[in-house]
Every structure is written in C-alpha cells, then in structure tokens.
Design an enzyme around this catalytic site. Sequence first.
Site, PDB file in Angstrom:
ATOM      1  N   TYR A  33       0.831  -1.200   0.000  1.00 44.09           N
ATOM      2  CA  TYR A  33       0.000   0.000   0.000  1.00 44.09           C
ATOM      3  C   TYR A  33       0.866   1.250   0.000  1.00 44.09           C
ATOM      4  O   TYR A  33       2.086   1.172   0.192  1.00 44.09           O
ATOM      5  CB  TYR A  33      -0.956   0.000   1.204  1.00 44.09           C
ATOM      6  CG  TYR A  33      -0.318   0.300   2.547  1.00 44.09           C
ATOM      7  CD1 TYR A  33       0.529  -0.616   3.171  1.00 44.09           C
ATOM      8  CD2 TYR A  33      -0.542   1.517   3.184  1.00 44.09           C
ATOM      9  CE1 TYR A  33       1.106  -0.318   4.402  1.00 44.09           C
ATOM     10  CE2 TYR A  33       0.030   1.812   4.420  1.00 44.09           C
ATOM     11  CZ  TYR A  33       0.859   0.884   5.018  1.00 44.09           C
ATOM     12  OH  TYR A  33       1.439   1.175   6.224  1.00 44.09           O
ATOM     13  N   ARG A  52       8.302   4.171  -4.629  1.00 42.13           N
ATOM     14  CA  ARG A  52       8.346   3.148  -3.575  1.00 42.13           C
ATOM     15  C   ARG A  52       7.328   2.045  -3.861  1.00 42.13           C
ATOM     16  O   ARG A  52       7.602   0.860  -3.614  1.00 42.13           O
ATOM     17  CB  ARG A  52       8.105   3.771  -2.200  1.00 42.13           C
ATOM     18  CG  ARG A  52       8.294   2.743  -1.081  1.00 42.13           C
ATOM     19  CD  ARG A  52       8.238   3.375   0.299  1.00 42.13           C
ATOM     20  NE  ARG A  52       6.954   3.996   0.544  1.00 42.13           N
ATOM     21  CZ  ARG A  52       6.683   4.760   1.607  1.00 42.13           C
ATOM     22  NH1 ARG A  52       7.618   4.994   2.513  1.00 42.13           N
ATOM     23  NH2 ARG A  52       5.494   5.290   1.756  1.00 42.13           N
ATOM     24  N   ARG A 101      -7.879 -20.870  -2.165  1.00 39.62           N
ATOM     25  CA  ARG A 101      -6.770 -20.534  -1.272  1.00 39.62           C
ATOM     26  C   ARG A 101      -5.606 -21.480  -1.514  1.00 39.62           C
ATOM     27  O   ARG A 101      -5.785 -22.691  -1.503  1.00 39.62           O
ATOM     28  CB  ARG A 101      -7.230 -20.629   0.185  1.00 39.62           C
ATOM     29  CG  ARG A 101      -6.148 -20.272   1.197  1.00 39.62           C
ATOM     30  CD  ARG A 101      -6.721 -20.275   2.606  1.00 39.62           C
ATOM     31  NE  ARG A 101      -5.700 -19.966   3.603  1.00 39.62           N
ATOM     32  CZ  ARG A 101      -4.882 -20.867   4.146  1.00 39.62           C
ATOM     33  NH1 ARG A 101      -4.955 -22.135   3.814  1.00 39.62           N
ATOM     34  NH2 ARG A 101      -3.983 -20.502   5.037  1.00 39.62           N
ATOM     35  N   LYS A 151       6.534  -2.099   1.787  1.00 42.72           N
ATOM     36  CA  LYS A 151       5.366  -1.522   2.484  1.00 42.72           C
ATOM     37  C   LYS A 151       4.158  -2.454   2.328  1.00 42.72           C
ATOM     38  O   LYS A 151       3.260  -2.202   1.532  1.00 42.72           O
ATOM     39  CB  LYS A 151       5.081  -0.122   1.935  1.00 42.72           C
ATOM     40  CG  LYS A 151       4.179   0.719   2.824  1.00 42.72           C
ATOM     41  CD  LYS A 151       4.233   2.163   2.406  1.00 42.72           C
ATOM     42  CE  LYS A 151       3.174   3.017   3.051  1.00 42.72           C
ATOM     43  NZ  LYS A 151       3.253   3.097   4.506  1.00 42.72           N
ATOM     44  N   GLU A 183      11.988   2.109  14.452  1.00 41.92           N
ATOM     45  CA  GLU A 183      11.089   3.168  13.973  1.00 41.92           C
ATOM     46  C   GLU A 183       9.820   3.141  14.806  1.00 41.92           C
ATOM     47  O   GLU A 183       9.648   2.286  15.680  1.00 41.92           O
ATOM     48  CB  GLU A 183      10.785   2.990  12.485  1.00 41.92           C
ATOM     49  CG  GLU A 183      10.167   1.648  12.142  1.00 41.92           C
ATOM     50  CD  GLU A 183      10.008   1.408  10.637  1.00 41.92           C
ATOM     51  OE1 GLU A 183       9.932   2.364   9.858  1.00 41.92           O
ATOM     52  OE2 GLU A 183       9.939   0.216  10.270  1.00 41.92           O
ATOM     53  N   LEU A 207      11.066   1.028   7.198  1.00 41.30           N
ATOM     54  CA  LEU A 207      10.472   1.503   5.956  1.00 41.30           C
ATOM     55  C   LEU A 207      11.219   2.766   5.521  1.00 41.30           C
ATOM     56  O   LEU A 207      11.536   3.618   6.358  1.00 41.30           O
ATOM     57  CB  LEU A 207       8.981   1.828   6.160  1.00 41.30           C
ATOM     58  CG  LEU A 207       8.300   2.187   4.846  1.00 41.30           C
ATOM     59  CD1 LEU A 207       8.065   0.934   3.991  1.00 41.30           C
ATOM     60  CD2 LEU A 207       6.988   2.897   5.077  1.00 41.30           C
TER      61      LEU A 207
HETATM   62  N1  PMP Z   1       7.687   3.517   9.022  1.00 42.32           N
HETATM   63  C1  PMP Z   1       6.571   2.797   9.044  1.00 42.32           C
HETATM   64  C2  PMP Z   1       6.586   1.470   9.727  1.00 42.32           C
HETATM   65  C3  PMP Z   1       5.392   3.261   8.443  1.00 42.32           C
HETATM   66  O1  PMP Z   1       4.275   2.522   8.463  1.00 42.32           O
HETATM   67  C4  PMP Z   1       5.398   4.553   7.834  1.00 42.32           C
HETATM   68  C5  PMP Z   1       4.170   5.132   7.203  1.00 42.32           C
HETATM   69  N2  PMP Z   1       3.418   4.252   6.491  1.00 42.32           N
HETATM   70  C6  PMP Z   1       6.593   5.279   7.833  1.00 42.32           C
HETATM   71  C7  PMP Z   1       7.723   4.733   8.442  1.00 42.32           C
HETATM   72  C8  PMP Z   1       6.672   6.642   7.209  1.00 42.32           C
HETATM   73  O2  PMP Z   1       6.682   6.576   5.802  1.00 42.32           O
HETATM   74  P1  PMP Z   1       6.170   7.775   4.915  1.00 42.32           P
HETATM   75  O3  PMP Z   1       6.952   8.980   5.335  1.00 42.32           O
HETATM   76  O4  PMP Z   1       6.489   7.383   3.531  1.00 42.32           O
HETATM   77  O5  PMP Z   1       4.710   7.942   5.189  1.00 42.32           O
END
Ligand code: PMP
Length: 287
Positions: A33, A52, A101, A151, A183, A207
């Site tokens: 996503y 991305r 499935r 993602k 994070e 991410l």
């Molecule tokens: N880390 C994680 C685990 C996230 O889910 C997100 C946002 N989806 C981010 C960092 C930040 O990414 P972005 O700046 O691209 O929204």
Amino acid sequence: MSRIVYVNGEYLPEGEAQVSIFDRGFLMADGVYEVTTVIDGKLIDFDGHFTRLERSLSELDIRNPMDRDRWLEAHRELIARNGLDLGMIYLQVTRGAPGDRDFIFPDPETTPPTVVLFTQSNPALVDSPKARKGIKVISIDDIRWGRRDIKTVQLLYPSMGKMMAQKQGADDAWMVQDGEVTEGTSNNAYIIKNGRIITRKLSNDILHGITRAAVLRFAREAQMPVEERGFTLEEAKAADEAFVTSASTFVMPVVEIDGVRLGEGVPGPLASRLREIYIEESRKAAI
Ligand code: PMP
C-alpha cells in the site's frame, strides 16, 4: 456522505465496492500500500510514493498494474470526485483473487492484481492540535518480519503497538531491536542532541519513509547536521528533542518516551521549525 472509491478500474460509491473473499490481500496479507497526503486538493510527493510502490511490488513479484500517469490520474480523479481538500489517498495493490486458497502464487496471466484506492479527509492535518502539544511514546520490542522496507499490508503488530500505547495513556510506540530504536509503528523516529538530528540509517529494518527523505533534505539545506545511525532508548530519553515523520503526520514532535519527559515536555524548537519548513516546501511542490 458516501465516498466514491476506486476498485479495479471503476469509480463506485463505497457501499457498492467489492473485493473477492479469495483475494490474497484478505487471506494472506499478500499486498502492498501507499498513503499520499493531499493539501489544497494537491498531492504531496506523488513521485516518491509511486517509486516506492514500484519497488515494493517488484520485491514481491507483483506486476504493477498501471503506469505512473494512470496512477496519477486515479489519484486526481478521486480528489475531484470527493472534493478532497485536506487528507490522504490510500492505495492498495494485492496479488489478486485466484478463486481458491493456495500458498503458491497464482499465475499473473490469469490472476491480475487487485487495485483499490480511497480518500480519507482530515481537516486537522496541517493545523494539528497534536503537533502543538507533542506526542507521548512507549517502547516495545520490534518483533516484525525482516523485510520492513517493503510496504506490505501486514499491519497487525503495528496496530497492536498502538493499542499498547493507548492502554498506557500514550499516543504511539517506538520499536526496539538489539537495543536500538528501529522506527515508530507507522512513522520514522528521530532524536535531536546538541543540534544534531539522529535517525537510523536505511536498511531492511525500517520503511524508507518518503517524508524522511524530504525532511532530511530540508534539514541539510537549512544547515542542520544529520547523523544517520542507530540510537538507544537511553540516548533518546536523554535527548533535547525527538520527533517522528510520516506522510499523514508530517513532522510530529515527541515530548515523552516511556514516561520520561524530554526537555520542558513541549515541542522543541528544531522539530517545530522542521515541521514548518516541511509543510511550506511540500505545499509549494505539490502536484
Ligand atoms: N515507518 C513505518 C513502519 C510506516 O508505516 C510509515 C508510514 N506508512 C513510515 C515509516 C513513514 O513513511 P512515509 O513517510 O512514507 O509515510
């Protein structure tokens, strides 16, 4: 008011939109996503999110069902049809619905990816009461899988992390692996010490935030020194300031970690300045 959403090439009222029960996004979290922010009816960092998305799909061997211009058109069409001024466009691509499935990936020739997009309105996005106060975070173990750079829609643990935070009267959680912060549950994490911005370097552990890339660029342009390295919780608790970044929160000051107040317990000057710069510059570059 009912939204108009996008499902596999069609614009439909949300109540009429359907995805198969055999969709691998539903059965196996086999999908990716993106969330792109909309300010003044325009998209922030669309190309970063598109790039991305392409990478996430290719790492999972899912065909990108649309080229950049068709993705952009779908985003803009949803903004227009829903009269969206401030908020987000959520998009999801899954490996599709093979009609049964099975762990084995279906043949992409006969099972096309499923594509869904919808809008989320958020009038408090820019003038955010949370950003004025700052947020409180708790720390939790990072027990997610090893490809956090993709993602995917596997968001159960991040969701549990936010619930753990809520139960403790906090707003969010920072995840910790081998003694260092990876994070936030849905954002990248930073501390500031003696004017230096410190954030974990890019790897499969986190991410690669689109907001992170923009904020670090703006920080360097504003002569704020940046160190891309891991930091411990102890270091974080002794920091002058802290903040998180994401498309939906921009730069969000953190004022408390595990009950320990940072500085005066209010948003710090550098985080606040970075938030202003980020919003101003992103607005200018929105498409
Ligand atoms: N880390 C994680 C685990 C996230 O889910 C997100 C946002 N989806 C981010 C960092 C930040 O990414 P972005 O700046 O691209 O929204």
